[in-house]
Design a protein around this motif. Structure first.
Motif, PDB file in Angstrom:
ATOM      1  N   ARG A 281       0.514 -13.144  -5.902  1.00  0.00           N
ATOM      2  CA  ARG A 281       1.763 -12.975  -5.170  1.00  0.00           C
ATOM      3  C   ARG A 281       2.313 -11.548  -5.311  1.00  0.00           C
ATOM      4  O   ARG A 281       3.506 -11.323  -5.110  1.00  0.00           O
ATOM      5  N   VAL A 282       1.450 -10.604  -5.635  1.00  0.00           N
ATOM      6  CA  VAL A 282       1.924  -9.234  -5.859  1.00  0.00           C
ATOM      7  C   VAL A 282       2.563  -8.635  -4.604  1.00  0.00           C
ATOM      8  O   VAL A 282       3.547  -7.891  -4.687  1.00  0.00           O
ATOM      9  N   THR A 283       2.034  -8.969  -3.433  1.00  0.00           N
ATOM     10  CA  THR A 283       2.616  -8.458  -2.184  1.00  0.00           C
ATOM     11  C   THR A 283       4.047  -8.945  -2.010  1.00  0.00           C
ATOM     12  O   THR A 283       4.949  -8.174  -1.657  1.00  0.00           O
ATOM     13  N   GLU A 284       4.264 -10.219  -2.302  1.00  0.00           N
ATOM     14  CA  GLU A 284       5.603 -10.787  -2.212  1.00  0.00           C
ATOM     15  C   GLU A 284       6.538 -10.126  -3.222  1.00  0.00           C
ATOM     16  O   GLU A 284       7.701  -9.829  -2.919  1.00  0.00           O
TER      17      GLU A 284
ATOM     18  N   ARG B  46      -6.412  -0.059   0.076  1.00  0.00           N
ATOM     19  CA  ARG B  46      -6.568  -1.404   0.651  1.00  0.00           C
ATOM     20  C   ARG B  46      -7.840  -2.081   0.159  1.00  0.00           C
ATOM     21  O   ARG B  46      -7.846  -3.277  -0.152  1.00  0.00           O
ATOM     22  N   HIS B  47      -8.911  -1.314   0.073  1.00  0.00           N
ATOM     23  CA  HIS B  47     -10.216  -1.899  -0.264  1.00  0.00           C
ATOM     24  C   HIS B  47     -10.441  -2.052  -1.759  1.00  0.00           C
ATOM     25  O   HIS B  47     -11.204  -2.944  -2.181  1.00  0.00           O
ATOM     26  N   HIS B  48      -9.826  -1.196  -2.578  1.00  0.00           N
ATOM     27  CA  HIS B  48     -10.174  -1.162  -4.002  1.00  0.00           C
ATOM     28  C   HIS B  48      -9.013  -1.443  -4.949  1.00  0.00           C
ATOM     29  O   HIS B  48      -9.191  -2.151  -5.944  1.00  0.00           O
ATOM     30  N   VAL B  49      -7.841  -0.922  -4.678  1.00  0.00           N
ATOM     31  CA  VAL B  49      -6.720  -1.076  -5.613  1.00  0.00           C
ATOM     32  C   VAL B  49      -6.007  -2.405  -5.412  1.00  0.00           C
ATOM     33  O   VAL B  49      -5.764  -3.140  -6.376  1.00  0.00           O
ATOM     34  N   VAL B  50      -5.682  -2.718  -4.172  1.00  0.00           N
ATOM     35  CA  VAL B  50      -4.943  -3.944  -3.889  1.00  0.00           C
ATOM     36  C   VAL B  50      -5.686  -5.194  -4.365  1.00  0.00           C
ATOM     37  O   VAL B  50      -5.073  -6.081  -4.988  1.00  0.00           O
ATOM     38  N   PRO B  51      -7.005  -5.325  -4.140  1.00  0.00           N
ATOM     39  CA  PRO B  51      -7.709  -6.514  -4.642  1.00  0.00           C
ATOM     40  C   PRO B  51      -7.593  -6.682  -6.161  1.00  0.00           C
ATOM     41  O   PRO B  51      -7.511  -7.821  -6.652  1.00  0.00           O
ATOM     42  N   LEU B  52      -7.579  -5.587  -6.918  1.00  0.00           N
ATOM     43  CA  LEU B  52      -7.426  -5.679  -8.373  1.00  0.00           C
ATOM     44  C   LEU B  52      -6.060  -6.251  -8.732  1.00  0.00           C
ATOM     45  O   LEU B  52      -5.934  -7.095  -9.629  1.00  0.00           O
ATOM     46  N   LEU B  53      -5.026  -5.787  -8.028  1.00  0.00           N
ATOM     47  CA  LEU B  53      -3.683  -6.285  -8.295  1.00  0.00           C
ATOM     48  C   LEU B  53      -3.547  -7.753  -7.899  1.00  0.00           C
ATOM     49  O   LEU B  53      -2.902  -8.538  -8.593  1.00  0.00           O
ATOM     50  N   GLU B  54      -4.145  -8.105  -6.780  1.00  0.00           N
ATOM     51  CA  GLU B  54      -4.072  -9.497  -6.326  1.00  0.00           C
ATOM     52  C   GLU B  54      -4.829 -10.428  -7.271  1.00  0.00           C
ATOM     53  O   GLU B  54      -4.474 -11.603  -7.412  1.00  0.00           O
ATOM     54  N   ALA B  55      -5.872  -9.908  -7.924  1.00  0.00           N
ATOM     55  CA  ALA B  55      -6.598 -10.713  -8.909  1.00  0.00           C
ATOM     56  C   ALA B  55      -5.716 -11.000 -10.124  1.00  0.00           C
ATOM     57  O   ALA B  55      -5.813 -12.066 -10.745  1.00  0.00           O
TER      58      ALA B  55
ATOM     59  N   GLU C 176       0.832  -1.217   0.000  1.00  0.00           N
ATOM     60  CA  GLU C 176       0.000   0.000   0.000  1.00  0.00           C
ATOM     61  C   GLU C 176       0.858   1.256   0.000  1.00  0.00           C
ATOM     62  O   GLU C 176       0.558   2.231  -0.695  1.00  0.00           O
ATOM     63  N   SER C 177       1.949   1.242   0.742  1.00  0.00           N
ATOM     64  CA  SER C 177       2.826   2.411   0.824  1.00  0.00           C
ATOM     65  C   SER C 177       3.470   2.714  -0.527  1.00  0.00           C
ATOM     66  O   SER C 177       3.570   3.874  -0.945  1.00  0.00           O
ATOM     67  N   VAL C 178       3.903   1.662  -1.229  1.00  0.00           N
ATOM     68  CA  VAL C 178       4.520   1.858  -2.544  1.00  0.00           C
ATOM     69  C   VAL C 178       3.491   2.387  -3.542  1.00  0.00           C
ATOM     70  O   VAL C 178       3.788   3.301  -4.325  1.00  0.00           O
ATOM     71  N   LEU C 179       2.293   1.851  -3.513  1.00  0.00           N
ATOM     72  CA  LEU C 179       1.241   2.321  -4.424  1.00  0.00           C
ATOM     73  C   LEU C 179       0.881   3.776  -4.139  1.00  0.00           C
ATOM     74  O   LEU C 179       0.685   4.570  -5.074  1.00  0.00           O
ATOM     75  N   MET C 180       0.784   4.137  -2.861  1.00  0.00           N
ATOM     76  CA  MET C 180       0.469   5.517  -2.494  1.00  0.00           C
ATOM     77  C   MET C 180       1.581   6.464  -2.938  1.00  0.00           C
ATOM     78  O   MET C 180       1.328   7.555  -3.443  1.00  0.00           O
TER      79      MET C 180
END
Length: 468
Positions: A218-221, A205-214, A136-140
């Motif tokens: 392993r995007v967090t890793e 957290r609620h909207h952007v991250v779920p799209l990337l994880e879809a 989240e910090s990197v995306l922000m």
């Protein structure tokens, strides 16, 4: 790899703990911090460490906030962990400052953490930032302020209050933390504000991250590996930059730095950016200011050439000036012996300005000049306002000051002018100089006027300076 092994490996790789460490663990009562506290309670014998906890009630959620504190206190009592807790009246502070809620909460919370660190034997503050926080910090940062520093995200450890702040959970995800807590049969408190989209981080957290994880589960890793590599590269480059900094940047005092632009231009661009970052770290404490892309770019642009005069106004009354092939960054402070800052500004709107030597100055539009403004001793100096951008201001002499005089091809050093005009030595450093908006000396009041002024109006003159 199990949760416990991942955390243990990360702690060892990053050298976050040493034998005998005394940890102060920040615990809100939420899922992440409760897992953090439990992990270190269970492993303190293995690491040979001592554990205490710290909790802040921001008093933003009424009874729920008080229940969070009671929950953490109960858990600490049951596990023989000393808890440092404090209520901070954030609503009252918000009413007084009218600021950003999250920023004020963070400021007050970390100030209390620092106070506890300083009054106890604890040598490390521990927070529960995890891999999802890193993503989240990197995306922000990417969407708001993509500098080389901000894109590195959250670091595993940093200096804090003269001691250390460590983040041993940066390698694990929030879901892994949840699974660990569930496996251990532990309870936690849920902050209702986490489900709202009021804050920027929550929206990511609620909207952007779920799209990337879809797209990539392993995007967090991946981002964790990315930030680690950036941090390692930057550590190496910053070591090089520190060496160069000591060679080409001169620190006159804590508020004044100077360098030759030609020497700066010989440095590779990657190091130029870091030289400026080092400099900003000396000047400022606020991380947002230090990491400002606009600030970095504007200072770099100022160093594109050695020709001419240019300046940029920096936060907190600092001024970056390019003059005679040098870049100087200094604090704008009133100098002893001159009028106060609010009386220094001289423009058509300000009326008369009285200097400490008794001289009075006034600037008027030529068509507004009338006999009522003049005395028998008044001197008039005409000029074109488009060439001398108003307002003027008054200051004392600085090293290297020069002024362009009529009949001369090059500006004359004021140190030489004072000698030629037989100004007493003890008066030279406080003699009032008239300064243009571009910080150029345009007149030495009562001694010599610069090239822009004439004692008779010229065809393009539209403004007059009255000296009385």
């Amino acid at each position: 790899m199990s949760f416990e092994l991942k955390v243990k490996t990360f702690i060892e790789e990053e050298q976050l703990l040493q034998q005998g460490d005394h940890l102060l663990i920040a615990v809100s009562g939420g899922i992440d911090s409760m897992a953090l506290l439990h992990y270190f309670i269970q492993t303190q014998e293995h690491w040979n460490i001592q554990v205490e906890a710290v909790h802040v009630d921001h008093m933003l959620r009424g009874e729920a906030s008080a229940e969070d504190r009671a929950f953490v206190q109960k858990y600490c009592d049951a596990n023989d962990v000393y808890l440092h807790a404090k209520e901070i009246p954030i609503p009252t502070i918000l009413a007084q400052e009218n600021g950003n809620t999250q920023l004020i909460c963070r400021r007050e919370r970390y100030q209390f953490f620092k106070e506890v660190l300083q009054k106890t034997n604890a040598n490390k503050l521990v927070t529960a930032h995890h891999a999802d926080d890193q993503l989240e910090s990197v995306l922000m940062a990417l969407t708001k302020n993509a500098t080389m520093n901000s894109m590195q995200g959250i670091r595993p450890q940093r200096i804090f209050g003269g001691k250390s702040l460590i983040r041993p959970f940066l390698t694990v995800t929030k879901s892994e933390i949840g699974e660990y807590l569930l496996r251990k049969g532990l309870d936690y408190r849920e902050d209702a504000s986490n489900s709202k989209d009021t804050y920027v981080r929550n929206r990511f957290r609620h909207h952007v991250v779920p799209l990337l994880e879809a797209e990539n589960p392993r995007v967090t890793e991946q981002v964790t590996h990315f930030t680690k590599q950036l941090q390692e590269d930057d550590t190496f480059l910053m070591t090089l930059a520190q060496d160069v900094f000591s060679q080409i940047i001169i620190r006159n005092n804590e508020n004044t730095y100077r360098m030759e632009i030609e020497a700066f231009q010989l440095v590779p661009l990657a190091l130029q950016r870091r030289l400026i970052l080092i400099l900003l770290n000396y000047l400022y404490k606020d991380s947002n200011t230090i990491q400002s892309y606009a600030l970095l770019t504007s200072i770099l642009k100022l160093c594109d050439t050695t020709a001419g005069y240019a300046e940029i106004h920096l936060p907190e009354d600092f001024l970056a000036v390019r003059r005679y092939g040098n870049l100087t960054i200094q604090k704008k402070e009133p100098l002893e012996g001159l009028a106060s800052p609010e009386k220094q500004v001289i423009s058509t709107a300000n009326g008369w300005t009285t200097l400490t030597n008794g001289e009075r100055l006034r600037v008027v539009n030529l068509h507004d000049l009338s006999s009522e403004l003049l005395t028998d001793t008044a001197q008039l100096f005409y000029f074109n306002a488009s060439k001398l951008h108003l307002p003027f201001y008054v200051r004392a002499r600085r090293d290297g000051d020069r002024m362009l005089l009529k009949g001369m091809d090059q500006p004359k050093r004021l140190s030489r002018l004072f000698i030629d005009e037989k100004i007493p030595l003890n008066e030279r450093n406080s003699w009032p100089l008239l300064i243009s908006q571009s910080d150029e000396v345009v007149a030495v009041i009562g001694v010599r006027m610069g090239i822009f002024f004439s004692t008779t109006p010229q065809p393009n003159d539209d403004t007059v300076l009255i000296v009385d």
